[in-house]
Design an enzyme around this catalytic site. Structure first.
Site, PDB file in Angstrom:
ATOM      1  N   ASP A  54      80.959  59.497  32.447  1.00  8.34           N
ATOM      2  CA  ASP A  54      81.894  60.335  32.169  1.00  8.34           C
ATOM      3  C   ASP A  54      82.463  61.895  31.990  1.00  8.34           C
ATOM      4  O   ASP A  54      83.069  62.098  31.387  1.00  8.34           O
ATOM      5  CB  ASP A  54      82.373  59.334  31.049  1.00  8.34           C
ATOM      6  CG  ASP A  54      81.060  59.528  30.009  1.00  8.34           C
ATOM      7  OD1 ASP A  54      80.717  60.229  29.586  1.00  8.34           O
ATOM      8  OD2 ASP A  54      81.449  59.074  28.876  1.00  8.34           O
ATOM      9  N   SER A  55      81.060  62.513  32.401  1.00 12.89           N
ATOM     10  CA  SER A  55      80.926  63.578  32.414  1.00 12.89           C
ATOM     11  C   SER A  55      82.171  64.606  33.381  1.00 12.89           C
ATOM     12  O   SER A  55      82.381  65.133  33.101  1.00 12.89           O
ATOM     13  CB  SER A  55      79.536  64.340  32.325  1.00 12.89           C
ATOM     14  OG  SER A  55      78.637  64.061  33.487  1.00 12.89           O
ATOM     15  N   ASP A  93      78.917  54.960  33.691  1.00 15.50           N
ATOM     16  CA  ASP A  93      78.942  55.449  32.191  1.00 15.50           C
ATOM     17  C   ASP A  93      80.351  54.095  31.529  1.00 15.50           C
ATOM     18  O   ASP A  93      81.383  54.133  32.708  1.00 15.50           O
ATOM     19  CB  ASP A  93      79.470  56.590  32.072  1.00 15.50           C
ATOM     20  CG  ASP A  93      78.253  57.262  31.557  1.00 15.50           C
ATOM     21  OD1 ASP A  93      76.935  56.652  30.807  1.00 15.50           O
ATOM     22  OD2 ASP A  93      78.566  58.808  31.508  1.00 15.50           O
ATOM     23  N   LYS A 122      75.934  52.224  31.789  1.00 14.36           N
ATOM     24  CA  LYS A 122      75.636  52.853  30.655  1.00 14.36           C
ATOM     25  C   LYS A 122      76.129  53.091  29.750  1.00 14.36           C
ATOM     26  O   LYS A 122      77.675  53.260  29.600  1.00 14.36           O
ATOM     27  CB  LYS A 122      75.064  54.337  31.368  1.00 14.36           C
ATOM     28  CG  LYS A 122      74.310  55.085  30.116  1.00 14.36           C
ATOM     29  CD  LYS A 122      73.776  56.028  30.666  1.00 14.36           C
ATOM     30  CE  LYS A 122      74.526  57.350  30.383  1.00 14.36           C
ATOM     31  NZ  LYS A 122      74.993  57.874  29.608  1.00 14.36           N
ATOM     32  N   GLU A 124      76.595  54.605  25.020  1.00 15.55           N
ATOM     33  CA  GLU A 124      76.060  54.740  24.124  1.00 15.55           C
ATOM     34  C   GLU A 124      75.336  54.078  22.706  1.00 15.55           C
ATOM     35  O   GLU A 124      77.228  53.975  22.358  1.00 15.55           O
ATOM     36  CB  GLU A 124      77.263  56.389  23.617  1.00 15.55           C
ATOM     37  CG  GLU A 124      77.192  57.101  24.939  1.00 15.55           C
ATOM     38  CD  GLU A 124      78.103  58.182  25.160  1.00 15.55           C
ATOM     39  OE1 GLU A 124      78.535  58.900  23.888  1.00 15.55           O
ATOM     40  OE2 GLU A 124      78.521  59.378  26.349  1.00 15.55           O
ATOM     41  N   GLU A 191      69.175  62.279  24.825  1.00 14.77           N
ATOM     42  CA  GLU A 191      70.344  63.108  25.175  1.00 14.77           C
ATOM     43  C   GLU A 191      70.232  64.850  23.951  1.00 14.77           C
ATOM     44  O   GLU A 191      70.296  63.999  23.111  1.00 14.77           O
ATOM     45  CB  GLU A 191      71.728  63.074  25.182  1.00 14.77           C
ATOM     46  CG  GLU A 191      72.041  64.708  26.032  1.00 14.77           C
ATOM     47  CD  GLU A 191      73.853  64.083  26.661  1.00 14.77           C
ATOM     48  OE1 GLU A 191      74.341  63.658  27.319  1.00 14.77           O
ATOM     49  OE2 GLU A 191      74.553  65.525  26.124  1.00 14.77           O
TER      50      GLU A 191
END
Ligand SMILES: Nc1nc(=O)c2c([nH]1)NC[C@@H]1CN(c3ccc(C(=O)N[C@@H](CCC(=O)O)C(=O)O)cc3)CN21
Ligand SMILES: CC(C)C(=O)C(=O)O
Ligand SMILES: [Mg+2]
Length: 273
Positions: A54-55, A93, A122, A124, A191
């Protein structure tokens, strides 16, 4: 190609193979990609895993955070990256709030792994997210957890800062890592955490850790493609390195990155906290 029950998984790299890397010690090389042309380059360089991060909110859309990225954006980019890959395993993501409960996570996984052809999703966080990891795992959707600096929490953090610096937070992060692994996560991205903490987590959990600003002891490394090519706008985070500098092609930069991770040259102390 139509469905054939005897056909192998789409990629050469598989989830069980990644698990085996923890024992063999062979580093897992991961990079982000957002389109088919770069996916082809990354695949040809023999990189193990491609992450549609999602970067893309930052590097493709020019936003200041990942929060505006939608599930539609992720489905689109994941589907176009999938067409470029033969070798690498594809992770996508789950964007902000698309996995806020079990039902939303199932719907999002259906879009990303069904329609868009990702092989793992993925997400978070720990705490509430541990139940979401368990839910996806029960349905045999492979999951990559992500702890430490979780960019979808930027408004709570108040900025992009190293996490787990004090004793209490470090203990919490270790407990979270154990919890996501116990819930069935297949991989764990760490991270921006101190190298010593990432080393301890890597030692104490059974699943591979993938570091970004988490020191050299992780079982693998990930970088944002445009950071690795030195074309990301603005200040580059300490953990990133321009692998295109001094080289004459994107292919050479990607090969150099893969080699540097496998040989243990990258990340160095100057890329770690
Ligand atoms: N181009 C790009 N690369 C990334 O790695 C990335 C994105 N975008 N977007 C989403 C998140 C945001 N990330 C970031 C962004 C900035 C820092 C950063 O500047 N960190 C400081 C740490 C300061 C400290 O606490 O000591 C640094 O100097 O590295 C870290 C991670 C990682 N992700
Ligand atoms: C930097 C990686 C781990 C990521 O989550 C992303 O690219 O969105
Ligand atoms: Mg991300």
């Amino acid at each position: 190609m139509y469905a054939n029950p005897d056909s192998p998984p789409r990629s050469a790299v598989t989830v069980p193979q990644l698990h085996a890397r923890k024992q063999s010690g062979e580093k897992i090389v991961v990079v982000t990609a957002y389109d088919a042309s770069f996916a082809l380059q990354v695949d040809a360089a023999g990189i193990d895993v491609v992450l549609v991060g999602d970067s893309l909110g930052n590097v493709v859309q020019g936003r200041t955070s990942t929060l505006p990225v939608t599930l539609e954006h992720m489905v689109y980019h994941t589907s176009i990256v999938a067409r470029g890959l033969k070798h690498a395993l594809l992770i996508a993501d789950l964007p902000f709030m698309s996995y806020a409960d079990r039902g939303r996570a199932y719907d999002a996984a259906m879009r990303l792994c069904g329609e868009a052809q990702a092989q793992m999703v993925k997400l978070e966080g720990a705490g509430w997210a541990v139940d979401v990891i368990a839910a996806l795992t029960e349905r045999d959707v492979p999951v990559c957890a992500h702890l430490g600096l979780t960019p979808q929490s930027v408004n709570k953090f108040g900025g992009y800062r190293v996490q787990g610096r004090d004793e209490t937070r470090a203990a919490q992060l270790l407990a979270d890592a154990k919890a996501v692994a116990a819930a069935g996560a297949d991989l764990l991205v760490l991270e921006c955490v101190p190298a010593a903490l990432a080393e301890r987590i890597t030692r104490e959990i059974a699943i591979p850790t993938i570091g970004i600003g988490a020191g050299p002891a992780c079982d693998g490394q990930v970088l944002v493609l445009y950071d690795l090519l030195g074309i990301s706008p603005g200040k580059r985070p300490r953990f990133s390195k321009d692998f295109l500098a001094g080289r004459d092609s994107i292919a050479a930069a990607l090969s150099a990155y893969a080699h540097a991770v496998r040989s243990g040259e990258f990340p160095g102390p100057e890329h770690s906290y």
